[in-house]
Motif scaffolding. Structure first.
Motif, short mmCIF file in Angstrom:
data_model
loop_
_atom_site.label_atom_id
_atom_site.label_comp_id
_atom_site.label_asym_id
_atom_site.label_seq_id
_atom_site.Cartn_x
_atom_site.Cartn_y
_atom_site.Cartn_z
N GLY A 188 -26.18 -7.40 12.78
CA GLY A 188 -25.91 -8.35 13.16
C GLY A 188 -26.90 -9.22 14.63
O GLY A 188 -27.35 -10.50 14.36
N ASN A 217 -22.50 -8.92 9.66
CA ASN A 217 -20.71 -10.12 10.12
C ASN A 217 -19.63 -9.25 11.50
O ASN A 217 -19.33 -9.97 11.98
CB ASN A 217 -19.77 -11.25 9.04
CG ASN A 217 -19.57 -9.53 8.26
OD1 ASN A 217 -20.87 -8.61 7.92
ND2 ASN A 217 -18.38 -9.58 7.80
N ARG A 218 -19.85 -7.62 11.62
CA ARG A 218 -18.75 -7.02 11.82
C ARG A 218 -19.48 -5.86 12.12
O ARG A 218 -19.86 -4.94 11.59
CB ARG A 218 -17.64 -6.72 11.09
CG ARG A 218 -16.74 -8.48 10.57
CD ARG A 218 -15.77 -7.42 9.73
NE ARG A 218 -14.38 -7.27 10.39
CZ ARG A 218 -14.05 -8.20 10.93
NH1 ARG A 218 -14.01 -8.96 11.61
NH2 ARG A 218 -12.63 -7.49 11.80
N ILE A 245 -23.26 -16.87 12.80
CA ILE A 245 -22.77 -16.99 12.55
C ILE A 245 -20.73 -16.90 12.41
O ILE A 245 -20.45 -16.40 13.49
CB ILE A 245 -22.43 -15.15 12.11
CG1 ILE A 245 -23.57 -14.64 11.56
CG2 ILE A 245 -21.74 -14.24 10.54
CD1 ILE A 245 -24.49 -13.59 11.15
N SER A 246 -19.98 -17.62 10.98
CA SER A 246 -18.91 -17.70 11.93
C SER A 246 -18.22 -17.18 9.96
O SER A 246 -18.41 -16.84 9.37
CB SER A 246 -18.69 -19.73 11.32
OG SER A 246 -19.21 -19.87 9.97
N THR A 249 -16.24 -12.23 11.29
CA THR A 249 -16.72 -11.72 11.44
C THR A 249 -16.27 -10.58 13.11
O THR A 249 -15.14 -11.05 13.49
CB THR A 249 -17.71 -12.67 12.69
OG1 THR A 249 -17.06 -13.88 13.57
CG2 THR A 249 -18.03 -13.91 11.50
N ARG A 250 -17.16 -10.38 14.17
CA ARG A 250 -16.22 -9.14 14.56
C ARG A 250 -17.66 -8.58 15.62
O ARG A 250 -18.44 -8.13 15.02
CB ARG A 250 -15.48 -7.99 14.26
CG ARG A 250 -15.18 -6.58 15.48
CD ARG A 250 -14.29 -7.12 16.39
NE ARG A 250 -13.33 -6.72 17.18
CZ ARG A 250 -14.42 -5.97 18.26
NH1 ARG A 250 -14.97 -6.82 18.95
NH2 ARG A 250 -13.57 -4.95 19.30
#
Length: 456
Positions: A188, A217-218, A245-246, A249-250
């Protein structure tokens, strides 16, 4: 102008046109076109010669004479025309008024320097003690006072080093710490910035191998831990400075990564050294170092508000390793950058800081005053609310309330190509001149530029 240049400027073919007659033999007006050496005796052009040099002045005079020969300029106006054709500076870069509403506009050179930084550059332009200890007369460390000022602004940094831009800072770190080894990075954070510049390509060019972990995203700290091994040079955390990025996510934080037992390099990009109240979500060097980052890299010409340079801050041993690598010599900054950077760090608030802190109500009052003054001159100018942005890859998604002058769309090109170039933006069929990045002392210059555009 030296005598040779004067002789060349006044050579045959550059003086007055040969005598001609019209109809019944009356002398042609072109006979009155003054010779080049005559024009150059004007005190105003003599002063321009000292400021701009013989080539620029000679070219302006020749252009004015050609216009007189073509009949578009009266012979007696050749000198005035030449003065109007002179470039504003001896360099090829033209100063512009940034009314785009983008505080750090990459195409406009990002951060404008403070007056203190400009004075420091002028002072450093001649011989300086850049690598000399005047007290002992022996060689001294290059940029020592600038590095001390940088460390003072970032107390958690054990040491600091400066290179010629932000990308160079990351290249030097990757080359010195991970050439032939692995850099562990989240998928990411494999970002691309302007002009097709991709971070993975930059890192691979250093001879390092990328070990991608997680997903777009994670990515968790366990993903990083599972990838570590004997070949790990460092873990890299990159701030995605120009996008967000919303949703689901992490992202592992610096404090989580700092316990993994390998160096953690954090590229914060925008150059914020400490937390800023207007940009609470923007990463800063001090906070990441306190959280356990081994090394932080950043740009100096973004939110710091200084000259183009790259900053490396962090663990004393790591900074010493990167600063002693042979590549560091190729990436080092000159004395002018060192002087401007130190003045930025120790001097008064920068134009960037002032623009970030600008009061929207005051911006609105400035826009109203300008609109009223221009309206009295017959210009279709209106004061309107506006949204400004940080730019330069900083604070994505953050808008700063501002105010602007709204003009007819046709003004955009006329302002951009005027004697004092003004760059605005087109929005809703109008040309907006946002005032957040325009210092208040430039309001009259801005108004004069608009008036000149109205007459074109």
């Amino acid at each position: 102008m030296d005598q040779r240049a004067v002789r060349e400027a006044a050579a045959p073919g550059r003086g007055p046109a040969p005598a001609r007659t019209r109809g019944g033999g009356a002398p042609d007006a072109r006979r009155r076109i003054p010779r080049t050496d005559t024009v150059l005796r004007d005190p105003r052009l003599a002063e321009a010669m000292r400021r701009l040099g013989p080539e620029a002045v000679g070219s302006a005079v020749r252009q004015a004479q050609e216009q007189a020969r073509a009949g578009t300029v009266p012979p007696e106006k050749v000198t005035d025309t030449a003065l109007g054709l002179l470039p504003p500076t001896a360099g090829g870069l033209r100063p512009v008024i940034n009314a785009t509403g983008v505080l750090l506009h990459t195409n406009l050179g990002r951060a404008p320097l403070s007056e203190a930084a400009l004075r420091a550059v002028r002072d450093a332009a001649g011989p300086t003690d850049v690598e000399l200890d005047l007290g002992t007369g022996v060689r001294a460390r290059r940029g020592r006072t600038t590095l001390a000022a940088l460390r003072a602004r970032v107390p958690s940094a054990g040491a600091a080093h400066v290179v010629n831009n932000g990308a160079a800072a990351l290249v030097l770190a990757a080359t010195a710490l991970a050439a032939g080894r692995e850099i562990v990075i989240s998928r990411g954070e494999m970002v691309e910035i302007g002009d097709g510049f991709r971070l993975p390509d930059l890192l691979v060019s250093t001879g390092a191998r990328l070990r991608e972990v997680g997903t777009t995203n994670r990515t968790s700290v366990d993903d990083y831990a599972d990838a570590l091994g004997p070949e790990t040079g460092f873990v890299l955390k990159v701030h995605p400075s120009n996008f967000r990025i919303s949703g689901f996510t992490r992202a592992a934080g610096t404090a989580e990564l700092a316990v993994l037992g390998v160096p953690v390099v954090v590229d914060i990009g925008s150059g914020l050294l400490a937390p800023h109240p207007v940009l609470p979500e923007e990463p800063d060097a001090e906070s990441h170092l306190r959280a356990g980052a081994s090394l932080v890299t950043a740009s100096g010409d973004k939110l710091l508000g200084g000259p183009q340079c790259g900053l490396l801050l962090g663990d004393d041993d790591l900074v010493r390793t990167v600063s002693r690598h042979p590549l560091a010599r190729a990436l080092r900054v000159d004395k002018l950058t060192l002087a401007a950077l130190q003045a930025t760090l120790t001097g008064p608030a920068t134009p960037t800081a002032d623009a970030l802190a600008a009061d929207p109500a005051r911006l609105a009052r400035r826009a109203e005053r300008l609109a009223a003054a221009l309206g009295a001159d017959g210009v279709d100018a209106r004061a309107v609310p506006s949204d400004a942005t940080v730019g330069g890859g900083g604070a994505p998604g953050v808008t700063l309330p501002s105010a602007a002058l709204s003009l007819p769309e046709a003004y955009a090109a006329a302002l951009r190509t005027g004697r004092t170039p003004v760059v605005g933006r087109l929005e809703g069929g109008r040309c907006l001149l946002d005032l957040r990045a325009v210092p208040a002392e430039d309001d009259e210059r801005l108004a004069e530029a608009v008036r000149a555009a109205a007459e074109r």
